[in-house]
Design an enzyme around this catalytic site. Sequence first.
Site, mmCIF file in Angstrom:
data_model
loop_
_atom_site.group_PDB
_atom_site.id
_atom_site.type_symbol
_atom_site.label_atom_id
_atom_site.label_comp_id
_atom_site.label_asym_id
_atom_site.label_seq_id
_atom_site.Cartn_x
_atom_site.Cartn_y
_atom_site.Cartn_z
ATOM 1 N N ASP A 1 0.869 -1.165 0.000
ATOM 2 C CA ASP A 1 0.000 0.000 0.000
ATOM 3 C C ASP A 1 0.914 1.225 0.000
ATOM 4 O OD1 ASP A 1 -2.325 1.648 0.508
ATOM 5 O OD2 ASP A 1 -3.229 -0.110 1.455
ATOM 6 N N ASP B 1 -3.099 4.769 -2.349
ATOM 7 C CA ASP B 1 -4.154 5.342 -1.514
ATOM 8 C C ASP B 1 -4.668 6.666 -2.112
ATOM 9 O OD1 ASP B 1 -5.470 5.010 1.163
ATOM 10 O OD2 ASP B 1 -4.585 6.983 1.531
ATOM 11 N N GLU C 1 -6.620 3.572 -5.719
ATOM 12 C CA GLU C 1 -7.865 3.705 -4.954
ATOM 13 C C GLU C 1 -8.508 5.030 -5.336
ATOM 14 O OE1 GLU C 1 -9.722 4.016 -0.491
ATOM 15 O OE2 GLU C 1 -8.055 5.257 -1.126
ATOM 16 N N HIS D 1 -11.353 -2.714 3.414
ATOM 17 C CA HIS D 1 -11.285 -2.401 4.839
ATOM 18 C C HIS D 1 -12.034 -1.124 5.212
ATOM 19 C CE1 HIS D 1 -8.331 -0.085 2.751
ATOM 20 N NE2 HIS D 1 -8.151 0.684 3.801
HETATM 21 C C1 NOJ Z 1 -8.243 5.336 2.101
HETATM 22 C C2 NOJ Z 1 -7.948 4.163 2.961
HETATM 23 O O1 NOJ Z 1 -8.477 3.021 2.365
HETATM 24 C C3 NOJ Z 1 -8.542 4.452 4.312
HETATM 25 O O2 NOJ Z 1 -8.530 3.326 5.129
HETATM 26 C C4 NOJ Z 1 -7.782 5.599 4.908
HETATM 27 O O3 NOJ Z 1 -8.367 5.943 6.142
HETATM 28 C C5 NOJ Z 1 -7.780 6.803 3.991
HETATM 29 N N1 NOJ Z 1 -7.524 6.462 2.629
HETATM 30 C C6 NOJ Z 1 -6.743 7.799 4.405
HETATM 31 O O4 NOJ Z 1 -5.473 7.305 4.083
#
Ligand code: NOJ
Length: 534
Positions: free
Chosen positions: A103, A205, A268, A329
């Site tokens: 990640d 992310d 993401e 998650h």
């Molecule tokens: C997306 C992540 O999947 C999440 O778990 C996180 O809290 C936020 N980005 C901030 O990094």
Amino acid sequence: MNPNAQTFRWWESGIVYQIYPRSFLDSSGDGIGDLAGIRQKLDYLQWLGVDAVWISPIYPSPMADFGYDVSDYTDIDAIFGSLLDFDTLLADVHARGMKLLLDYVPNHTSDRHPWFIEAKSSRSSAKRDWYIWRDAAPDGGPPNNWRSNFGGAAWTWDKATGQYFYHAFLKEQPDLNWRNVAVQQAMLDVLRFWLNRGVDGFRVDVMHHLAKDRQYRDNPPNPDFRPGMSPYRELLTTHSVDLPEVHEIVALMRAVVDEYDDRMLVGEIYLPLERLMAYYGASGEGAHLPFNFQLLRLPWDAKGVATVVERYEALLPSYAWPNWVLGNHDKPRIATRIGAAQARVAAMLLLTLRGTPTMYYGDEIGMHDVPIAPDQVRDPFEKNVPGLGLGRDPVRTPMQWTGGDGAGFTTGLPWLPLADDFTANNVAVLRDQPNSILSLYHRLIELRRAEPALSVGAFAALPVSDNVMAYMRKAGDRRLLIVLNFAAHACGFDLSMLEAQAEVLLSTHLDRHQEQLGDNLQLRGDEGVIIELR
Ligand code: NOJ
């Protein structure tokens, strides 16, 4: 399209499995999962048949957002182990012919990262411009109306230097300034650090957050906002998210990954499909896979799902490879969202659609959201915006390996509570039950691996009825028909128009192997089937 799976890249033909490392297996007894724990379960992952593992952040972190607040991008948090543990894990993953994705959290660091500590030490610090600092508005308030995803303003006042800094998430997660070339270089070097160690790629992310409006204009109100939604959604994100410049940043990352053989980036990105497509890059210089989260949010009915599948297929640029996600998650688990019976249909959908499937740990044993008592809440999102059902602890509970103490997850006190049904629903028990959801996942994955039609074949939608969605997958002469019943009652499906001999290869109920079909297929409630056409 060439039907031979060999000509496809691993991230096209393969299946990705997401591990939330705190919750997979705790080898040390501290109640929190770790890298040595993951390593112990590689046999399981190999048996399950997945091709690649994506591990949520494992870097040193104060854990304000459980690892998504990184204080050192090139090391491992002691909670999870060491760089040596990581190298050993990676070698073992590779020895099994599997791949490992890390990640990558480029949008923000932890407020304890040395870069931020230096940036906030004075206005003239060499790293000041590595983050986003603005003067107060004339009334002393924040420079604009932008909201934090986790509730409240996205700006926090730094008294010592008399400016606000920007954070799209927690105040403990200050946003990096990607317009600064030194930031770009430092963060691209982070990719190289891990690529040189041998990782096969990254999940990136909040990729769509990386560029912000140069003028920091106010975001407009969201006309679709309704009470009960996250307060973040009261405003549109016109000036804070998905700016055109973001694609230049993604292209920089892609160029680094392309310096190495056979590596990949998955982004993401929570955006409507029309906007998502741009993240492949105008000519393929973007992410290899921008995550397609449609299945996480759609109302679960045959017409709705079929429409989105067709729309996604139609929107994909010619050079783009599709992908599908059923859980992660951050979002409610599929078994909770649509119920245990339909979760089996969803598994068949995920593993028979065209595109790389990403599975979330525990979904293969039907794990559901675990209610979290107020005094057990760990997630900062729930703490900041309580009571709206936005908290993510329920979907992050420990993996259920056995019916024994600690569910085989830990010998200590688990960091989040175990599901109350773990003695019945766990890997050890379900693996031996021929009709369990785990057996279904195992069989579906086995079939997908054996059938290029399923992993890389062409896709053709068939007309959808009220409750039944059907589509064809094809490679060479091999034609497979998938028919899914989204209703709890029996439904029929007319096979006569296909003018072929039809034989069931697999039912979600796992009891119809090699059944020859006539003109009319009868599906039981909540049943999906994969049919061979000859
Ligand atoms: C997306 C992540 O999947 C999440 O778990 C996180 O809290 C936020 N980005 C901030 O990094």
